[in-house]
Design a protein around this motif. Structure first.
Motif, mmCIF file in Angstrom:
data_model
loop_
_atom_site.group_PDB
_atom_site.id
_atom_site.type_symbol
_atom_site.label_atom_id
_atom_site.label_comp_id
_atom_site.label_asym_id
_atom_site.label_seq_id
_atom_site.Cartn_x
_atom_site.Cartn_y
_atom_site.Cartn_z
ATOM 1 N N ALA A 1 0.861 -1.185 0.000
ATOM 2 C CA ALA A 1 0.000 0.000 0.000
ATOM 3 C C ALA A 1 0.892 1.227 0.000
ATOM 4 O O ALA A 1 2.044 1.178 0.420
ATOM 5 C CB ALA A 1 -0.908 0.010 1.233
ATOM 6 N N LYS A 2 0.342 2.328 -0.467
ATOM 7 C CA LYS A 2 1.083 3.588 -0.491
ATOM 8 C C LYS A 2 1.099 4.214 0.906
ATOM 9 O O LYS A 2 0.222 3.947 1.727
ATOM 10 C CB LYS A 2 0.449 4.555 -1.485
ATOM 11 C CG LYS A 2 0.571 4.080 -2.915
ATOM 12 C CD LYS A 2 -0.060 5.060 -3.865
ATOM 13 C CE LYS A 2 0.078 4.542 -5.285
ATOM 14 N NZ LYS A 2 -0.567 5.432 -6.240
ATOM 15 N N HIS A 3 2.097 5.032 1.122
ATOM 16 C CA HIS A 3 2.290 5.685 2.414
ATOM 17 C C HIS A 3 1.007 6.349 2.908
ATOM 18 O O HIS A 3 0.548 6.078 4.026
ATOM 19 C CB HIS A 3 3.424 6.719 2.298
ATOM 20 C CG HIS A 3 3.716 7.425 3.573
ATOM 21 N ND1 HIS A 3 4.786 7.100 4.370
ATOM 22 C CD2 HIS A 3 3.076 8.449 4.203
ATOM 23 C CE1 HIS A 3 4.793 7.884 5.428
ATOM 24 N NE2 HIS A 3 3.772 8.718 5.349
ATOM 25 N N MET A 4 0.426 7.206 2.105
ATOM 26 C CA MET A 4 -0.750 7.953 2.567
ATOM 27 C C MET A 4 -1.990 7.070 2.707
ATOM 28 O O MET A 4 -2.875 7.384 3.500
ATOM 29 C CB MET A 4 -1.025 9.155 1.657
ATOM 30 C CG MET A 4 0.032 10.250 1.799
ATOM 31 S SD MET A 4 0.371 10.778 3.508
ATOM 32 C CE MET A 4 -1.192 11.508 3.950
ATOM 33 N N GLU A 5 -2.051 5.965 1.981
ATOM 34 C CA GLU A 5 -3.147 5.018 2.180
ATOM 35 C C GLU A 5 -3.042 4.393 3.574
ATOM 36 O O GLU A 5 -4.058 4.219 4.260
ATOM 37 C CB GLU A 5 -3.110 3.918 1.118
ATOM 38 C CG GLU A 5 -3.439 4.395 -0.267
ATOM 39 C CD GLU A 5 -3.195 3.347 -1.340
ATOM 40 O OE1 GLU A 5 -3.742 3.523 -2.443
ATOM 41 O OE2 GLU A 5 -2.468 2.369 -1.106
ATOM 42 N N LEU A 6 -1.835 4.083 3.977
ATOM 43 C CA LEU A 6 -1.621 3.504 5.304
ATOM 44 C C LEU A 6 -1.900 4.524 6.401
ATOM 45 O O LEU A 6 -2.487 4.184 7.439
ATOM 46 C CB LEU A 6 -0.194 2.972 5.412
ATOM 47 C CG LEU A 6 0.120 1.778 4.497
ATOM 48 C CD1 LEU A 6 1.613 1.549 4.414
ATOM 49 C CD2 LEU A 6 -0.608 0.537 4.978
ATOM 50 N N VAL A 7 -1.500 5.762 6.185
ATOM 51 C CA VAL A 7 -1.782 6.826 7.154
ATOM 52 C C VAL A 7 -3.301 6.977 7.305
ATOM 53 O O VAL A 7 -3.818 7.029 8.421
ATOM 54 C CB VAL A 7 -1.122 8.155 6.730
ATOM 55 C CG1 VAL A 7 -1.616 9.312 7.586
ATOM 56 C CG2 VAL A 7 0.401 8.048 6.800
ATOM 57 N N ALA A 8 -4.005 7.019 6.203
ATOM 58 C CA ALA A 8 -5.468 7.157 6.237
ATOM 59 C C ALA A 8 -6.109 5.981 6.970
ATOM 60 O O ALA A 8 -7.045 6.172 7.756
ATOM 61 C CB ALA A 8 -6.017 7.278 4.817
ATOM 62 N N PHE A 9 -5.611 4.780 6.720
ATOM 63 C CA PHE A 9 -6.128 3.592 7.403
ATOM 64 C C PHE A 9 -5.989 3.729 8.917
ATOM 65 O O PHE A 9 -6.955 3.485 9.664
ATOM 66 C CB PHE A 9 -5.374 2.355 6.895
ATOM 67 C CG PHE A 9 -5.445 1.164 7.813
ATOM 68 C CD1 PHE A 9 -6.624 0.453 7.971
ATOM 69 C CD2 PHE A 9 -4.323 0.746 8.518
ATOM 70 C CE1 PHE A 9 -6.682 -0.638 8.836
ATOM 71 C CE2 PHE A 9 -4.369 -0.335 9.368
ATOM 72 C CZ PHE A 9 -5.557 -1.033 9.524
ATOM 73 N N LEU A 10 -4.819 4.111 9.384
ATOM 74 C CA LEU A 10 -4.610 4.247 10.825
ATOM 75 C C LEU A 10 -5.485 5.349 11.428
ATOM 76 O O LEU A 10 -6.005 5.201 12.533
ATOM 77 C CB LEU A 10 -3.137 4.518 11.127
ATOM 78 C CG LEU A 10 -2.182 3.360 10.844
ATOM 79 C CD1 LEU A 10 -0.739 3.803 11.033
ATOM 80 C CD2 LEU A 10 -2.497 2.159 11.718
#
Length: 68
Positions: free
Chosen positions: A36-45
């Motif tokens: 996953a992309k960095h910002m996708e992971l940030v959004a998930f958290l």
């Protein structure tokens, strides 16, 4: 004299205190969502676990740096 922790890891004590989980817990969640992309992971958290942007960003940055 000990060196002061710098970079994303400097957020870890406050992340553990605020959210009540060890860093390993968050790293496992991030690894489970790969690739996953960095910002996708940030959004998930942020969206799924209620983390603030800075804390989520620090966890993701650290996890992705460990991967390379």
């Amino acid at each position: 004299m000990t060196d002061k922790v710098k970079g994303p890891a400097s957020y870890f004590p406050s992340i553990e205190e605020k959210y009540g989980q060890p860093i390993a817990h968050w790293q496992d969640l991030i690894r489970a969502r790969q690739p996953a992309k960095h910002m996708e992971l940030v959004a998930f958290l942020k969206e799924e676990h209620g983390l603030g942007h800075g804390h989520a960003n620090a966890l993701v940055a650290h996890a992705l740096a460990q991967k390379s």
